[in-house]
Design a protein around this motif. Sequence first.
Motif, PDB file in Angstrom:
ATOM      1  N   LEU A 184       0.886  -1.163   0.000  1.00 47.34           N
ATOM      2  CA  LEU A 184       0.000   0.000   0.000  1.00 47.34           C
ATOM      3  C   LEU A 184       0.923   1.211   0.000  1.00 47.34           C
ATOM      4  O   LEU A 184       1.744   1.354   0.905  1.00 47.34           O
ATOM      5  CB  LEU A 184      -0.891   0.040   1.243  1.00 47.34           C
ATOM      6  CG  LEU A 184      -1.580  -1.261   1.659  1.00 47.34           C
ATOM      7  CD1 LEU A 184      -2.332  -1.065   2.957  1.00 47.34           C
ATOM      8  CD2 LEU A 184      -2.519  -1.725   0.574  1.00 47.34           C
ATOM      9  N   MET A 185       0.823   2.046  -0.996  1.00 52.37           N
ATOM     10  CA  MET A 185       1.791   3.145  -1.113  1.00 52.37           C
ATOM     11  C   MET A 185       1.129   4.501  -0.919  1.00 52.37           C
ATOM     12  O   MET A 185       0.062   4.781  -1.473  1.00 52.37           O
ATOM     13  CB  MET A 185       2.491   3.117  -2.474  1.00 52.37           C
ATOM     14  CG  MET A 185       3.590   4.179  -2.621  1.00 52.37           C
ATOM     15  SD  MET A 185       4.521   4.038  -4.179  1.00 52.37           S
ATOM     16  CE  MET A 185       5.513   2.574  -3.835  1.00 52.37           C
ATOM     17  N   LEU A 198      -2.032  15.399  -5.285  1.00 55.69           N
ATOM     18  CA  LEU A 198      -1.263  15.038  -6.481  1.00 55.69           C
ATOM     19  C   LEU A 198      -1.024  13.538  -6.570  1.00 55.69           C
ATOM     20  O   LEU A 198      -0.957  12.970  -7.668  1.00 55.69           O
ATOM     21  CB  LEU A 198       0.076  15.772  -6.477  1.00 55.69           C
ATOM     22  CG  LEU A 198       0.015  17.253  -6.874  1.00 55.69           C
ATOM     23  CD1 LEU A 198       1.272  17.964  -6.433  1.00 55.69           C
ATOM     24  CD2 LEU A 198      -0.190  17.397  -8.362  1.00 55.69           C
ATOM     25  N   LYS A 199      -0.906  12.892  -5.415  1.00 54.81           N
ATOM     26  CA  LYS A 199      -0.675  11.446  -5.428  1.00 54.81           C
ATOM     27  C   LYS A 199      -1.868  10.695  -6.016  1.00 54.81           C
ATOM     28  O   LYS A 199      -1.724   9.534  -6.438  1.00 54.81           O
ATOM     29  CB  LYS A 199      -0.353  10.950  -4.028  1.00 54.81           C
ATOM     30  CG  LYS A 199      -1.343  11.381  -2.973  1.00 54.81           C
ATOM     31  CD  LYS A 199      -0.761  11.219  -1.588  1.00 54.81           C
ATOM     32  CE  LYS A 199      -1.615  11.901  -0.531  1.00 54.81           C
ATOM     33  NZ  LYS A 199      -1.550  13.357  -0.624  1.00 54.81           N
ATOM     34  N   LEU A 200      -3.031  11.340  -6.043  1.00 54.33           N
ATOM     35  CA  LEU A 200      -4.203  10.708  -6.639  1.00 54.33           C
ATOM     36  C   LEU A 200      -3.994  10.493  -8.136  1.00 54.33           C
ATOM     37  O   LEU A 200      -4.198   9.393  -8.652  1.00 54.33           O
ATOM     38  CB  LEU A 200      -5.435  11.582  -6.386  1.00 54.33           C
ATOM     39  CG  LEU A 200      -6.784  11.075  -6.881  1.00 54.33           C
ATOM     40  CD1 LEU A 200      -7.134   9.742  -6.249  1.00 54.33           C
ATOM     41  CD2 LEU A 200      -7.881  12.092  -6.578  1.00 54.33           C
ATOM     42  N   ILE A 242      -6.807   2.363  -6.624  1.00 49.51           N
ATOM     43  CA  ILE A 242      -6.707   3.491  -5.683  1.00 49.51           C
ATOM     44  C   ILE A 242      -7.766   3.343  -4.607  1.00 49.51           C
ATOM     45  O   ILE A 242      -8.958   3.195  -4.905  1.00 49.51           O
ATOM     46  CB  ILE A 242      -6.863   4.829  -6.413  1.00 49.51           C
ATOM     47  CG1 ILE A 242      -5.699   5.019  -7.390  1.00 49.51           C
ATOM     48  CG2 ILE A 242      -6.912   5.991  -5.419  1.00 49.51           C
ATOM     49  CD1 ILE A 242      -5.863   6.180  -8.324  1.00 49.51           C
ATOM     50  N   LEU A 243      -7.329   3.393  -3.361  1.00 45.47           N
ATOM     51  CA  LEU A 243      -8.212   3.351  -2.206  1.00 45.47           C
ATOM     52  C   LEU A 243      -8.187   4.735  -1.555  1.00 45.47           C
ATOM     53  O   LEU A 243      -7.135   5.180  -1.081  1.00 45.47           O
ATOM     54  CB  LEU A 243      -7.741   2.273  -1.226  1.00 45.47           C
ATOM     55  CG  LEU A 243      -8.472   2.160   0.113  1.00 45.47           C
ATOM     56  CD1 LEU A 243      -9.980   1.982  -0.078  1.00 45.47           C
ATOM     57  CD2 LEU A 243      -7.898   1.011   0.932  1.00 45.47           C
ATOM     58  N   ALA A 244      -9.314   5.415  -1.575  1.00 46.09           N
ATOM     59  CA  ALA A 244      -9.359   6.807  -1.116  1.00 46.09           C
ATOM     60  C   ALA A 244     -10.622   7.061  -0.308  1.00 46.09           C
ATOM     61  O   ALA A 244     -11.562   6.257  -0.317  1.00 46.09           O
ATOM     62  CB  ALA A 244      -9.292   7.757  -2.313  1.00 46.09           C
ATOM     63  N   ILE A 266      -5.061   7.049  -0.463  1.00 47.71           N
ATOM     64  CA  ILE A 266      -5.241   8.480  -0.204  1.00 47.71           C
ATOM     65  C   ILE A 266      -6.351   8.605   0.842  1.00 47.71           C
ATOM     66  O   ILE A 266      -7.504   8.895   0.540  1.00 47.71           O
ATOM     67  CB  ILE A 266      -5.602   9.280  -1.474  1.00 47.71           C
ATOM     68  CG1 ILE A 266      -4.501   9.148  -2.535  1.00 47.71           C
ATOM     69  CG2 ILE A 266      -5.771  10.761  -1.162  1.00 47.71           C
ATOM     70  CD1 ILE A 266      -4.776   8.136  -3.578  1.00 47.71           C
ATOM     71  N   PRO A 267      -6.014   8.368   2.131  1.00 46.99           N
ATOM     72  CA  PRO A 267      -7.039   8.267   3.175  1.00 46.99           C
ATOM     73  C   PRO A 267      -7.332   9.594   3.877  1.00 46.99           C
ATOM     74  O   PRO A 267      -7.356   9.676   5.108  1.00 46.99           O
ATOM     75  CB  PRO A 267      -6.409   7.260   4.132  1.00 46.99           C
ATOM     76  CG  PRO A 267      -4.936   7.540   4.027  1.00 46.99           C
ATOM     77  CD  PRO A 267      -4.673   8.008   2.627  1.00 46.99           C
TER      78      PRO A 267
END
Length: 395
Positions: free
Chosen positions: A222-223, A311-313, A323-325, A297-298
């Motif tokens: 998970l980054m 930006l990481k999105l 993508i987990l947000a 992106i929590p």
Amino acid sequence: MVKIHNKLKGRLKISLLVWNLSTNDGFIRASLLQKALEQLGHTTEILGFLFNENLYSAIPQETALFSVNGANYPKFLVNAAKLLHHIDGDIIYAIKPQPASFGIAICKKLYSRKPIILDIDDWEMSWYGGDEWVYQPTLKQLARDIIKQNGALRVPHHPLYIKWMEKLINQADAVTVHNEFLQQRFGGVYVPNGKDINLFNPANYNVEESRKRYGLSNYRILMFPGAPRPYKGLEDVLIALDKINQPDLKLVIVGGSPYDNYDAELQQKWGKWIIQLPQYPIDVMPNVVAAAHIIVIPQKNTPTTLAQFPLKLTDGMAMGKPILATKVGDIPSILAETGYLVDPSSPEQIADQIQLIFADLEQAEERGKKARVRCVEKYSLETMASTLNEVISRL
């Protein structure tokens, strides 16, 4: 409104003012705007202050820019005069309503009649409590804040001055913003962050080689490719990893917090789940992101996060990653149906989604491919350039 002469039909020089070139607070947005403007055939320059005498470490060495040392008042005014003298663009593009960017632009406009575009990529006052913040000193405190060498009002980015800058936004000839929250608050043209989809192209990178290069081959990754801050919700991911309790799951944090010791706090409590990688230049980041199984992106639901475009999105979208947000700000509308969304501050939902993704990773990767298609269509540098062309034409 100030008019640009016949040069509008040809090539313009555009001066981008960044209030602090010692951090990423403005430079990354400026560099994206610069790339988009150069796609339109304009020449650009980036100018700004160094408030700790060193350039932001992720700025590529070949980047051409002009800087002067930041300082407190009154020396700030002397150094600002040096910066003013160097600005020679046909348009001044100020990044953030800061005295050291927008304030400088207004001063330049007063005697040069150069038009100003103001870019707002954060609600600066959200760091100080937003609309609730007031400065109501006693006369004694006011004198102390002004006269003492380390007085609060000697600092050019004191919130009082930022509040004044916000009241002068109507002095800009055009305003650009990068999300809906900021557009509702300040108006302006919506110019979301564009991604270099050629640089961030998964076809150019070997996933297994990337994992091996960064020592991640034995893990499910998970980054989080950004600077940890409490409002970014990493604690919720780490609580979720506690709940799942599978030792091959790791949260990889790329870079660290340049602001405080929050990294150390996370390591102290959840070190067994964390792998920390150093900060990398932008041209290396696609290779790093390639190593991820999931981009997380929590974000928490705060005034600060509502005003941001992570930006990481689009790093993850462009690289075709699952993508987990969280459902915060513009994230749901940016991702649409191409990601996995949970409520903010919900470690249980995060845990469930992590297990769901890894239960059918092939399906998750297909969703990641759709995210890349969406990024190419809506969040590329080309799309950004097209909108900026309209902004400049209307000047």
